[in-house]
Design a protein around this motif. Structure first.
Motif, short mmCIF file in Angstrom:
data_model
loop_
_atom_site.label_atom_id
_atom_site.label_comp_id
_atom_site.label_asym_id
_atom_site.label_seq_id
_atom_site.Cartn_x
_atom_site.Cartn_y
_atom_site.Cartn_z
N ASP A 58 16.91 -20.55 0.86
CA ASP A 58 17.42 -20.67 2.22
C ASP A 58 16.37 -20.10 3.19
O ASP A 58 15.31 -19.62 2.78
N ALA A 59 16.65 -20.17 4.48
CA ALA A 59 15.69 -19.75 5.50
C ALA A 59 15.31 -18.28 5.35
O ALA A 59 14.13 -17.91 5.51
N GLN A 60 16.28 -17.43 5.04
CA GLN A 60 16.00 -16.00 4.89
C GLN A 60 15.06 -15.75 3.71
O GLN A 60 14.11 -14.98 3.81
N GLU A 61 15.32 -16.43 2.61
CA GLU A 61 14.48 -16.26 1.42
C GLU A 61 13.07 -16.80 1.69
O GLU A 61 12.09 -16.21 1.25
N ARG A 62 12.96 -17.91 2.40
CA ARG A 62 11.63 -18.45 2.73
C ARG A 62 10.86 -17.47 3.59
O ARG A 62 9.66 -17.27 3.40
N GLY A 63 11.54 -16.83 4.52
CA GLY A 63 10.89 -15.82 5.35
C GLY A 63 10.40 -14.66 4.51
O GLY A 63 9.29 -14.15 4.73
N ARG A 64 11.21 -14.26 3.56
CA ARG A 64 10.83 -13.16 2.66
C ARG A 64 9.61 -13.56 1.82
O ARG A 64 8.68 -12.78 1.64
N MET A 65 9.60 -14.81 1.35
CA MET A 65 8.47 -15.29 0.56
C MET A 65 7.19 -15.28 1.38
O MET A 65 6.13 -14.86 0.89
N LEU A 66 7.27 -15.72 2.63
CA LEU A 66 6.09 -15.72 3.49
C LEU A 66 5.59 -14.30 3.76
O LEU A 66 4.39 -14.04 3.74
N GLU A 67 6.52 -13.39 4.00
CA GLU A 67 6.14 -12.01 4.25
C GLU A 67 5.47 -11.39 3.02
O GLU A 67 4.47 -10.68 3.14
N HIS A 68 6.00 -11.68 1.85
CA HIS A 68 5.37 -11.17 0.62
C HIS A 68 3.96 -11.73 0.46
O HIS A 68 3.05 -11.01 0.06
N ALA A 69 3.78 -13.02 0.78
CA ALA A 69 2.45 -13.63 0.67
C ALA A 69 1.48 -12.98 1.66
O ALA A 69 0.33 -12.69 1.30
N ARG A 70 1.94 -12.72 2.88
CA ARG A 70 1.09 -12.05 3.87
C ARG A 70 0.70 -10.65 3.40
O ARG A 70 -0.46 -10.24 3.52
N ARG A 71 1.70 -9.94 2.89
CA ARG A 71 1.44 -8.58 2.42
C ARG A 71 0.47 -8.58 1.25
O ARG A 71 -0.45 -7.76 1.18
N TRP A 72 0.63 -9.53 0.32
CA TRP A 72 -0.25 -9.63 -0.84
C TRP A 72 -1.69 -9.88 -0.39
O TRP A 72 -2.63 -9.28 -0.90
N GLN A 73 -1.87 -10.78 0.58
CA GLN A 73 -3.20 -11.09 1.08
C GLN A 73 -3.87 -9.89 1.72
O GLN A 73 -5.09 -9.76 1.70
N SER A 74 -3.09 -8.99 2.29
CA SER A 74 -3.67 -7.83 2.96
C SER A 74 -3.97 -6.68 2.00
O SER A 74 -4.60 -5.70 2.39
N MET A 75 -3.54 -6.78 0.75
CA MET A 75 -3.75 -5.71 -0.22
C MET A 75 -5.18 -5.70 -0.75
O MET A 75 -5.82 -6.75 -0.87
N THR A 76 -5.64 -4.52 -1.07
CA THR A 76 -6.94 -4.38 -1.74
C THR A 76 -6.75 -4.74 -3.21
O THR A 76 -5.61 -4.76 -3.71
N PRO A 77 -7.82 -5.00 -3.94
CA PRO A 77 -7.68 -5.28 -5.38
C PRO A 77 -6.97 -4.15 -6.13
O PRO A 77 -6.16 -4.41 -7.02
N ALA A 78 -7.23 -2.92 -5.74
CA ALA A 78 -6.57 -1.78 -6.41
C ALA A 78 -5.06 -1.80 -6.14
O ALA A 78 -4.25 -1.53 -7.04
N GLU A 79 -4.67 -2.10 -4.90
CA GLU A 79 -3.25 -2.17 -4.56
C GLU A 79 -2.57 -3.32 -5.32
O GLU A 79 -1.44 -3.18 -5.77
N ARG A 80 -3.28 -4.43 -5.45
CA ARG A 80 -2.72 -5.56 -6.20
C ARG A 80 -2.52 -5.19 -7.67
O ARG A 80 -1.51 -5.52 -8.27
N ALA A 81 -3.49 -4.49 -8.24
CA ALA A 81 -3.38 -4.07 -9.64
C ALA A 81 -2.19 -3.13 -9.81
O ALA A 81 -1.44 -3.23 -10.78
N GLU A 82 -2.01 -2.23 -8.86
CA GLU A 82 -0.88 -1.30 -8.91
C GLU A 82 0.45 -2.06 -8.80
O GLU A 82 1.41 -1.75 -9.51
N ALA A 83 0.49 -3.06 -7.94
CA ALA A 83 1.71 -3.86 -7.79
C ALA A 83 2.02 -4.62 -9.08
O ALA A 83 3.18 -4.67 -9.51
N ARG A 84 1.00 -5.18 -9.70
CA ARG A 84 1.20 -5.89 -10.98
C ARG A 84 1.72 -4.93 -12.05
O ARG A 84 2.61 -5.27 -12.81
N HIS A 85 1.14 -3.73 -12.07
CA HIS A 85 1.58 -2.72 -13.05
C HIS A 85 3.05 -2.35 -12.82
O HIS A 85 3.83 -2.25 -13.76
N GLY A 86 3.41 -2.17 -11.55
CA GLY A 86 4.80 -1.83 -11.23
C GLY A 86 5.76 -2.93 -11.64
O GLY A 86 6.82 -2.67 -12.19
#
Length: 149
Positions: A58-86
């Motif tokens: 739905d629209a809310q979920e699509r917004g959440r997906m876009l926000e997660h993609a934006r946040r992922w793009q702004s992460m450093t490689p170390a932050e991404r590795a930490e997120a994958r580990h979590g």
């Protein structure tokens, strides 16, 4: 002379094997191709699952997906590795511990910093049974159906 001939034969047979092994190692360590170098089939393989999830959201979920993609793009490689580990750690938790974690996180989000820290410290001191009781008394809000585990 025999020693020299033996070395030559060994080198002649070993050299091609070493070259093959070296090429295999290089091929395995080569970085994946850039997006523009992917075939249409490879691109479809990558984006197909996201398209299906997007179309079913739905629209809310699509917004959440876009926000997660934006946040992922702004992460450093170390932050991404930490997120994958979590995420990996989360997937390994039994369902009852996930519910406890959801309840704790939900509660922590509503508290001022001092109370948050006090609850974290209290949580560390609790036994598993005390944590289960606390989570039962402080349940997390219901999860949306479109979300994963």
């Amino acid at each position: 002379m025999t020693m020299s001939l033996t070395r030559t034969v060994l080198l002649a047979t070993a050299l091609p094997l070493l070259l093959l092994c070296g090429n295999a190692a290089i091929a395995q360590s080569a970085p994946p191709p850039a997006w523009d170098q992917l075939t249409p089939a490879q691109r479809e393989q990558l984006i197909g699952p996201v398209r299906e999830r997007w179309n079913g959201a739905d629209a809310q979920e699509r917004g959440r997906m876009l926000e997660h993609a934006r946040r992922w793009q702004s992460m450093t490689p170390a932050e991404r590795a930490e997120a994958r580990h979590g995420l990996h750690s989360w997937k390994q938790l039994p369902p009852d511990q996930r519910e406890e974690a959801r309840a704790l996180y939900s509660k922590l989000r509503t508290l001022p910093e001092a109370e948050r820290e006090a609850l974290r410290e209290r949580w560390k001191q609790m036994t598993p049974e005390q944590r289960r009781r606390w989570a039962a008394d402080n349940p997390a809000p219901p999860r949306r159906e479109s979300r994963g585990p």
